[in-house]
Each structure stands twice: as C-alpha cells, then as structure tokens.
Design a protein around this motif. Structure first.
Motif, PDB file in Angstrom:
ATOM      1  N   SER A  41      44.551 -19.811  12.653  1.00 14.42           N
ATOM      2  CA  SER A  41      43.972 -19.721  13.998  1.00 14.42           C
ATOM      3  C   SER A  41      44.272 -20.974  14.823  1.00 14.42           C
ATOM      4  N   ASN A  42      45.040 -21.921  14.268  1.00 10.97           N
ATOM      5  CA  ASN A  42      45.458 -23.102  15.026  1.00 10.97           C
ATOM      6  C   ASN A  42      46.880 -22.916  15.546  1.00 10.97           C
TER       7      ASN A  42
ATOM      8  N   GLN B  46      45.252 -21.639  22.064  1.00  8.39           N
ATOM      9  CA  GLN B  46      43.833 -21.307  21.910  1.00  8.39           C
ATOM     10  C   GLN B  46      43.551 -20.506  20.645  1.00  8.39           C
ATOM     11  N   GLY B  47      44.590 -20.231  19.851  1.00  9.92           N
ATOM     12  CA  GLY B  47      44.373 -19.573  18.566  1.00  9.92           C
ATOM     13  C   GLY B  47      44.682 -18.098  18.524  1.00  9.92           C
TER      14      GLY B  47
ATOM     15  N   LYS C  32      37.085 -20.064  17.979  1.00  8.11           N
ATOM     16  CA  LYS C  32      38.352 -19.544  18.494  1.00  8.11           C
ATOM     17  C   LYS C  32      38.150 -18.191  19.189  1.00  8.11           C
TER      18      LYS C  32
END
Length: 382
Positions: A243-244, A216-217, A345
C-alpha cells in the motif's frame, strides 16, 4: 460559592492551568514558527511564504487533532460540505487510526522515550520532536507520518543482515530490467513526468515514473499487468508494503529532485538499480550522507530523512523503488500497525483517485517519445 472558595479555585486550579496552557502555546509558537523545514514543498528549500503556510497548517492540526473523535468528524464533514476550501478531500485523513498505532509495543516504548502522548502530536510539533536527542529521532527526520520506536539511520549496508532477501532480489534484476525495457518500447508514454502529490499541478522535469502503486497507496492494477513478473517478485519480499508508493523511477540527464522527505520513518525505502550506465554521476543525499547507485546492487535507505537527488551524467538512470517495514518492528507491532495503516490509506482514497486522474491527463498531453527520455548511449552530435 463563598469568596474564599472562589479564590482557592482560581489560585489552586484555574490560574495554574491557564499559565501552563499559555506556556505551552508560547513554546509551540517559538519552536514551530521558526521551523526551517516544510514538508509540503521541498523541505529545506522552501521559500519563507511557504513556511508561514506550514505554521498555519500546524495550528490547524493542533486544534483539529485535540477535538474528540465524534465532534472532530462532524466538524470536518461540515467544513467539507461548506466547500470553503475547494477540494477538501485531504480532510478525510484518519486521525484515529494514526493515533491507534501507539498501541504497538515498540511504538509505545519510543513514544514514552521522547515524551509523545499520541502520534498526532507530530502533525503540529514536528520540529520539537525531531530535535530531541535519541536513537529514534534526527533533525533531518521529518516524514509526514512519524512513528517513534524505530532506530534512525540514513543508509543500510549493501549486505544487511536485516534484509536477507537482498541477494535474491539482485539475482532477479535482469528479469525486471527486461520487463521495463519491453514496457518502454510498447507503451513509452505510460512512463510519465512525476506529478507532485501535494498540489497535483507541479511537475518535476527530468523525473519520470511508472507507478505500480501510486503515492497515496492506490493499486495501479493495469500497470501491474504490464509488468507482471516485477509485481510477482515484489510480493515475495518479506515485509513488502503493497500500500506504499511503488514504481520505476527514471532520471534523465541533468535532472534534480529537490530536498524532501517521505511518508514515514517506519518503512525502509529500497532501490534496485536496473539501468545505471554512469554510476558515479547519479548521486543521492540522505540526511548528512551521500551515496551513488550501482546497476544490479540494492540500495536501502530511510526516506524519512530529508533527501535530495542529482543526475549529473549524460545518460538515463532507472531504479525499481518500493518500501519494506522497518526491521525494528516485531510481528506483534505489525499486527497493530498494518490494520491502522491500511485504514489510513483507505481514508486517502478520494485523493488517490484524483491523483490518478490528473496523472493520466498529464501523460496524455505529453509529447515526448521513449528516445527523448531513455538515453542509454552518448547523445549524437549534429
């Protein structure tokens, strides 16, 4: 109002509008109800009952995404407070920021080309858009969050002009491999069995992961400290998306990852293979194409395509796994996209925390030692 005026209103406005709405709803049902793909449970392999659930989720998205922002937030807040659906943290999804991405010039051009008025239409009409013939779509391109305007291709060539940093990353593969092997010796249980994010209870046997950024980041800071050189190298790569989901991905002998799609087509998935003792026995299918891994050689593909993995060998395969922004996105696009993406995010923060908690609980209960999963030599016979 005079009878003639009422008739004019009915025949001139109400009836045509009602007929159009009915036509759209019928078409929605026919196309989306017969969708052979389900993003929540291993794509093309999902059972019929789950496809029904998928259609019901689309119906919910159709209703919710078309409610104005203020009333929608109030409605979702009320649903969450009612606790009718147990853990309803998924209702925190940021529809507004997802739709705002269409302001990026490349995205706006792509949306116009396929007749998409706002990006949240994808949440309830994915089959419709994925089957439109264009350079931006493919029937097997079924990410959770679709972003139009970028050209779709399953794999990128080994020496791709779009990613001039590949050679430098490959030169650092021995450093990253050494750091992972040290981690596997000092903290082997940190490399835990993969937990499916959609339900947080299903495990994928034979697939183990060590997250630097969770699905979910969420930044896994403690894990980043355990592999500092790797994290430093990743942050020098142009277009790296911190954030990935970013991780070491471990496949043990006989493992299979079933048909599924990734988060978005606006990113390109990068694999740096650091342990591949049997390169011809670890296979990945992305859409209609198939490739294998070679140790130290980067493999780039778009995981928005339905994809699947098999480990036919007798030894363990390990890759470093991360995302970069799609090369078709310009700096002007990314200025718009990144702000919205970060906000999306952030809206998933509660889900990310819950996933981290469930992953830790699973790791603590795991009785496997390093030698049970990091098999780099032929197993001994007894």
């Amino acid at each position: 109002m005079a009878p003639s005026a009422v008739a004019t209103l009915l025949y001139g406005v109400v009836y045509p509008v009602s007929a159009y709405i009915l036509f759209r709803l019928v078409r929605f049902y026919v196309v989306e109800r017969n969708d052979p793909w389900f993003w929540g449970d291993f794509g093309l392999g999902a059972p019929r009952s789950h496809k029904v659930i998928h259609f019901l989720l689309k119906c919910g998205a159709l209703v919710v995404s078309n409610i104005p922002s203020g009333p929608r937030k109030a409605l979702l807040r009320a649903v969450k407070q009612s606790k009718l659906f147990g853990d309803a943290s998924a209702l925190d999804f940021d529809f507004d920021n997802y739709d705002r991405i269409i302001k990026a010039p490349t995205v706006a051009k792509g949306a116009k080309a396929i007749g998409m008025r706002k990006l949240s239409e994808w949440l309830y009409r994915p089959r419709h858009f994925s089957t439109i013939e264009s350079v931006y779509t493919h029937p097997y391109c079924r990410p959770i969050l679709y972003i139009p305007g970028v050209r779709m291709k399953p794999f990128y060539p080994p020496r791709c002009k779009d990613f001039p940093w590949i050679e430098k990353l490959e030169a650092a593969s021995s450093i990253i491999q050494e750091e992972f092997l040290r981690l596997s010796e000092t903290n082997p249980k940190a490399v835990g069995t993969y937990l499916v994010p959609e339900d947080m209870t299903t495990k994928v046997e034979g697939w183990r992961t060590f997250f630097l950024v969770n699905p979910q980041g969420k930044q896994m800071v403690e894990n980043q400290k355990l592999t500092p050189k790797t994290w430093e190298i990743l942050n020098t790569i142009p277009g790296f998306i911190p954030s990935n989901m970013t991780m070491f991905s471990v496949l043990t002998p006989g493992a299979e990852i079933l048909s599924h799609c990734g988060l978005t087509n606006a990113a390109v998935r990068v694999h740096l293979p650091i342990i591949v003792p049997e390169s011809n026995k670890s296979v990945i299918r992305v859409g209609p194409k198939v490739r294998t891994w070679e140790e130290g050689k980067v493999l780039c593909f778009n995981d928005a395509y339905d994809h699947q993995v098999w480990q036919f060998g007798t030894k363990t395969r390990v890759v470093l796994f991360f995302d970069v922004w799609h090369p078709d996105l310009t700096p002007e696009d990314l200025e718009v996209i990144q702000e919205s993406w970060d906000n999306i995010k952030l809206s998933m923060g509660k889900v990310a925390d819950e996933y981290e908690k469930m992953s830790k609980k699973m790791i603590e209960a795991d009785e496997m030692e390093k030698d049970d999963w990091l098999i780099t030599e032929k197993p001994k016979t007894t």
